[in-house]
Design an enzyme around this catalytic site. Structure first.
Site, PDB file in Angstrom:
ATOM      1  N   LYS A   1     105.079   8.784  78.334  1.00 31.50           N
ATOM      2  CA  LYS A   1     104.027   7.815  78.014  1.00 31.50           C
ATOM      3  C   LYS A   1     102.669   8.509  78.021  1.00 31.50           C
ATOM      4  CE  LYS A   1     105.681   3.389  78.147  1.00 31.50           C
ATOM      5  NZ  LYS A   1     105.814   2.307  79.106  1.00 31.50           N
TER       6      LYS A   1
ATOM      7  N   GLY B   1      96.625   5.229  78.655  1.00 32.55           N
ATOM      8  CA  GLY B   1      95.448   4.768  77.919  1.00 32.55           C
ATOM      9  C   GLY B   1      95.791   4.305  76.516  1.00 32.55           C
TER      10      GLY B   1
ATOM     11  N   HIS C   1      99.586  -1.641  74.543  1.00 25.62           N
ATOM     12  CA  HIS C   1      99.216  -2.838  75.301  1.00 25.62           C
ATOM     13  C   HIS C   1     100.345  -3.854  75.275  1.00 25.62           C
ATOM     14  CE1 HIS C   1      96.891  -6.238  76.785  1.00 25.62           C
ATOM     15  NE2 HIS C   1      96.129  -5.315  77.327  1.00 25.62           N
TER      16      HIS C   1
ATOM     17  N   ASP D   1      91.354   1.368  78.754  1.00 24.50           N
ATOM     18  CA  ASP D   1      91.260   2.448  79.742  1.00 24.50           C
ATOM     19  C   ASP D   1      90.934   3.824  79.160  1.00 24.50           C
ATOM     20  OD1 ASP D   1      91.618   1.088  82.120  1.00 24.50           O
ATOM     21  OD2 ASP D   1      93.803   1.099  81.950  1.00 24.50           O
TER      22      ASP D   1
HETATM   23  C1  LIG Z   1      93.650  -2.356  81.416  1.00 25.40           C
HETATM   24  C2  LIG Z   1      95.127  -2.166  81.217  1.00 25.40           C
HETATM   25  O1  LIG Z   1      95.885  -2.391  82.127  1.00 25.40           O
HETATM   26  S1  LIG Z   1      95.624  -1.717  79.692  1.00 25.40           S
HETATM   27  C3  LIG Z   1      97.194  -0.889  79.955  1.00 25.40           C
HETATM   28  C4  LIG Z   1      96.993   0.421  80.666  1.00 25.40           C
HETATM   29  N1  LIG Z   1      98.256   1.163  80.729  1.00 25.40           N
HETATM   30  C5  LIG Z   1      98.475   2.280  80.014  1.00 25.40           C
HETATM   31  O2  LIG Z   1      97.652   2.755  79.255  1.00 25.40           O
HETATM   32  C6  LIG Z   1      99.804   2.946  80.259  1.00 25.40           C
HETATM   33  C7  LIG Z   1     100.455   3.414  78.952  1.00 25.40           C
HETATM   34  N2  LIG Z   1     100.911   2.271  78.167  1.00 25.40           N
HETATM   35  C8  LIG Z   1     102.101   1.667  78.485  1.00 25.40           C
HETATM   36  O3  LIG Z   1     102.826   2.064  79.379  1.00 25.40           O
HETATM   37  C9  LIG Z   1     102.491   0.424  77.687  1.00 25.40           C
HETATM   38  O4  LIG Z   1     101.930   0.474  76.406  1.00 25.40           O
HETATM   39  C10 LIG Z   1     102.083  -0.886  78.389  1.00 25.40           C
HETATM   40  C11 LIG Z   1     102.571  -0.912  79.836  1.00 25.40           C
HETATM   41  C12 LIG Z   1     100.560  -1.037  78.405  1.00 25.40           C
HETATM   42  C13 LIG Z   1     102.657  -2.067  77.619  1.00 25.40           C
HETATM   43  O5  LIG Z   1     104.054  -1.973  77.734  1.00 25.40           O
HETATM   44  P1  LIG Z   1     105.029  -2.728  76.726  1.00 25.40           P
HETATM   45  O6  LIG Z   1     104.507  -4.083  76.413  1.00 25.40           O
HETATM   46  O7  LIG Z   1     106.398  -2.632  77.296  1.00 25.40           O
HETATM   47  O8  LIG Z   1     104.897  -1.805  75.423  1.00 25.40           O
HETATM   48  P2  LIG Z   1     105.555  -2.021  73.978  1.00 25.40           P
HETATM   49  O9  LIG Z   1     106.572  -3.110  74.009  1.00 25.40           O
HETATM   50  O10 LIG Z   1     104.439  -2.167  73.009  1.00 25.40           O
HETATM   51  O11 LIG Z   1     106.257  -0.619  73.735  1.00 25.40           O
HETATM   52  C14 LIG Z   1     106.828  -0.375  72.472  1.00 25.40           C
HETATM   53  C15 LIG Z   1     107.287   1.050  72.372  1.00 25.40           C
HETATM   54  O12 LIG Z   1     106.166   1.912  72.405  1.00 25.40           O
HETATM   55  C16 LIG Z   1     106.296   2.846  73.446  1.00 25.40           C
HETATM   56  N3  LIG Z   1     104.992   3.025  74.076  1.00 25.40           N
HETATM   57  C17 LIG Z   1     104.181   2.022  74.502  1.00 25.40           C
HETATM   58  N4  LIG Z   1     103.085   2.563  75.045  1.00 25.40           N
HETATM   59  C18 LIG Z   1     103.222   3.903  74.947  1.00 25.40           C
HETATM   60  C19 LIG Z   1     102.412   4.976  75.339  1.00 25.40           C
HETATM   61  N5  LIG Z   1     101.242   4.760  75.961  1.00 25.40           N
HETATM   62  N6  LIG Z   1     102.827   6.226  75.094  1.00 25.40           N
HETATM   63  C20 LIG Z   1     103.999   6.449  74.481  1.00 25.40           C
HETATM   64  N7  LIG Z   1     104.822   5.466  74.079  1.00 25.40           N
HETATM   65  C21 LIG Z   1     104.428   4.203  74.322  1.00 25.40           C
HETATM   66  C22 LIG Z   1     107.252   2.221  74.435  1.00 25.40           C
HETATM   67  O13 LIG Z   1     107.873   3.178  75.249  1.00 25.40           O
HETATM   68  C23 LIG Z   1     108.187   1.490  73.519  1.00 25.40           C
HETATM   69  O14 LIG Z   1     109.086   2.434  72.995  1.00 25.40           O
HETATM   70  P3  LIG Z   1     110.647   2.103  72.855  1.00 25.40           P
HETATM   71  O15 LIG Z   1     110.697   0.902  71.939  1.00 25.40           O
HETATM   72  O16 LIG Z   1     111.230   3.351  72.323  1.00 25.40           O
HETATM   73  O17 LIG Z   1     111.101   1.763  74.261  1.00 25.40           O
HETATM   74  O1  LIG Z   2      96.358  -7.638  79.922  1.00 25.55           O
HETATM   75  C1  LIG Z   2      97.015  -6.693  80.367  1.00 25.55           C
HETATM   76  O2  LIG Z   2      98.257  -6.677  80.419  1.00 25.55           O
HETATM   77  C2  LIG Z   2      96.344  -5.480  80.871  1.00 25.55           C
HETATM   78  C3  LIG Z   2      94.893  -5.410  80.545  1.00 25.55           C
HETATM   79  O3  LIG Z   2      94.501  -5.030  79.469  1.00 25.55           O
HETATM   80  C4  LIG Z   2      93.952  -5.856  81.551  1.00 25.55           C
HETATM   81  O4  LIG Z   2      94.342  -6.353  82.609  1.00 25.55           O
HETATM   82  O5  LIG Z   2      92.724  -5.721  81.316  1.00 25.55           O
END
Ligand SMILES: CC(=O)SCCNC(=O)CCNC(=O)[C@H](O)C(C)(C)COP(=O)(O)OP(=O)(O)OC[C@H]1O[C@@H](n2cnc3c(N)ncnc32)[C@H](O)[C@@H]1OP(=O)(O)O
Ligand SMILES: O=C([O-])CC(=O)C(=O)O
Length: 377
Positions: free
Chosen positions: A256, A259, A262, A313
């Site tokens: 992953k 940043g 979503h 982020d």
């Molecule tokens: C302020 C906040 O909290 S914003 C979120 C901050 N978190 C991050 O930046 C961590 C990295 N991002 C992630 O882990 C995820 O995108 C999350 C946790 C934010 C959302 O998770 P999900 O809703 O499960 O993601 P989603 O369903 O869109 O994933 C689809 C595919 O993209 C992939 N993917 C999603 N995000 C990423 C990433 N950052 N890097 C690489 N691959 C990714 C998933 O692994 C998934 O692949 P798969 O179908 O082969 O399993």
């Molecule tokens: O809505 C979410 O899942 C994460 C996010 O972007 C936040 O909390 O700001």
């Protein structure tokens, strides 16, 4: 479903409504993010963070007089209790600052208990004023051996944090960047940490317990911890080409990239364009010729390779870095801001409460006959 809404379903309660809220929409109208009906770009370009805090906590935008009185109140609440200073001084320098925030919040709950829900607004205001003091007191004591005076008349919470952490009066540019950042992070509907706070609130527990649970939930790299994880990653590379090769290698290993992506947004996170602009401006002011360009390349490669976009982020990482903020303090800034959203959700949950208790699909064994301990192997 609009083009900007993500197809929702499957694990993680995705797409299932877990309650109602009057606080926020994510991925719906305007740029997709609104606080009590106000678009995030209007708030981020026009408001002070304290105005947004007032909007979320009290229900409407303050008048000039109300805002002035609110800011005066918050400034008057900046003194740390001695017993809390004593606890903060026990926490080692290599502790994670998010753990310090969690402990600081929990300790305050022992010292200034919420005896009755009528105190909820006042307790939230005290936390809003004190969270920057908690992290900065610990940081300066554990890293520099300095016992800082946390009472300070710095007008804004963002400016106050910068002054406490650096020991210097911040520039107007840095104060404005922090103001925007705090507004962007203030609220986001039923994200994981807010949902934790609401589950906690639904048992009718105290505000400090709800906020402590939320801080613990925000800490993880899949949620708020992504800003510091993104910085660690960006700093590994010397050039945009190196960054591109690094990202391709990570994707090949199915790692992953912090940043990006979503849980709700599908095409973009409306906070990204706003914080990215600040990152660019701060890069110029800090004479950075590398980190901003690396970040832009990473964003382009993620779009090209995975159709994934930078979330709130990603550019927060370099924006904070250019202001001289230590990386481990990035997620605590998120806490200082999101406290407003968490507390507003706790108030909302309390006002229309039913204990949150979903069901589970059982996947364990069917009936098993009891086996006395002597017969087990
Ligand atoms: C302020 C906040 O909290 S914003 C979120 C901050 N978190 C991050 O930046 C961590 C990295 N991002 C992630 O882990 C995820 O995108 C999350 C946790 C934010 C959302 O998770 P999900 O809703 O499960 O993601 P989603 O369903 O869109 O994933 C689809 C595919 O993209 C992939 N993917 C999603 N995000 C990423 C990433 N950052 N890097 C690489 N691959 C990714 C998933 O692994 C998934 O692949 P798969 O179908 O082969 O399993
Ligand atoms: O809505 C979410 O899942 C994460 C996010 O972007 C936040 O909390 O700001």
């Amino acid at each position: 479903m609009s083009a900007t809404q993500k197809a929702l379903g499957g694990e993680g309660l995705r797409g299932q409504s877990a309650g109602s809220t009057a606080l926020c929409t994510v991925g719906k109208t305007g740029t997709g993010l609104t606080y009590r009906g106000y678009d995030i770009s209007d708030l981020a370009t026009n408001a002070e963070f304290e105005e947004v805090a007032y909007l979320l906590l009290k229900g409407s935008l303050p008048t000039k007089a109300e805002l002035a009185a609110y800011k005066t109140k918050l400034i008057s609440y900046r003194g740390l209790p001695m017993a809390l200073k004593v606890v903060l001084e026990q926490i080692p320098a290599d502790a994670h600052p998010m753990d310090v925030m969690r402990t600081g919040c929990s300790m305050l709950g022992n010292l200034e208990q919420e005896h009755d829900f009528v105190e909820e607004y006042d307790k939230a205001d005290r936390l809003l004023a004190l969270l920057p003091a908690i992290i900065c007191y610990w940081y300066r004591y554990s890293h520099h051996g300095v016992r800082i005076e946390t009472y300070c008349e710095q007008d804004s919470i963002g400016g106050y944090f910068l002054e406490m952490v650096t020991g210097k009066t911040p520039s107007e540019l840095h104060r404005q960047a922090m103001n925007c950042s705090l507004i962007l992070y203030a609220e986001h509907e039923f994200n994981a940490s807010t949902f934790s706070a609401r589950v906690c609130a639904s048992t009718l527990t105290d505000l400090y317990s709800c906020i402590t649970a939320a801080i613990g939930t925000l800490r993880g790299p899949l949620h708020g911890g992504a800003n510091e994880a993104a910085m660690d990653m960006i700093e590994c590379w010397q050039t945009p080409d190196e960054a591109e090769a690094g990202i391709l290698a990570m994707l090949a290993k199915k790692e992953k990239v912090m940043g990006f992506g979503h849980a709700i947004y599908r095409e973009s996170d409306p906070r990204n364009v706003l914080i990215k602009a600040w990152s660019e401006k701060l890069a110029k002011q800090a004479n950075d010729a590398v980190l901003y360009d690396i970040s832009v390349r990473v964003e382009a490669v993620m779009k090209r390779e995975k159709s994934l976009f930078a979330n709130a982020d990603f550019f927060h990482a370099t924006a904070y870095h250019f202001m001289g903020i230590p990386t481990r303090l990035f997620t605590p800034i998120f806490v200082m801001s999101r406290l407003t959203g968490w507390a507003a959700h706790v108030f909302e949950q309390r006002a229309h409460n039913r204990i949150i208790r979903p069901s589970a699909d059982y996947i364990g064994p069917e009936h098993q006959d009891w086996l006395p301990i002597e017969q087990r192997r």
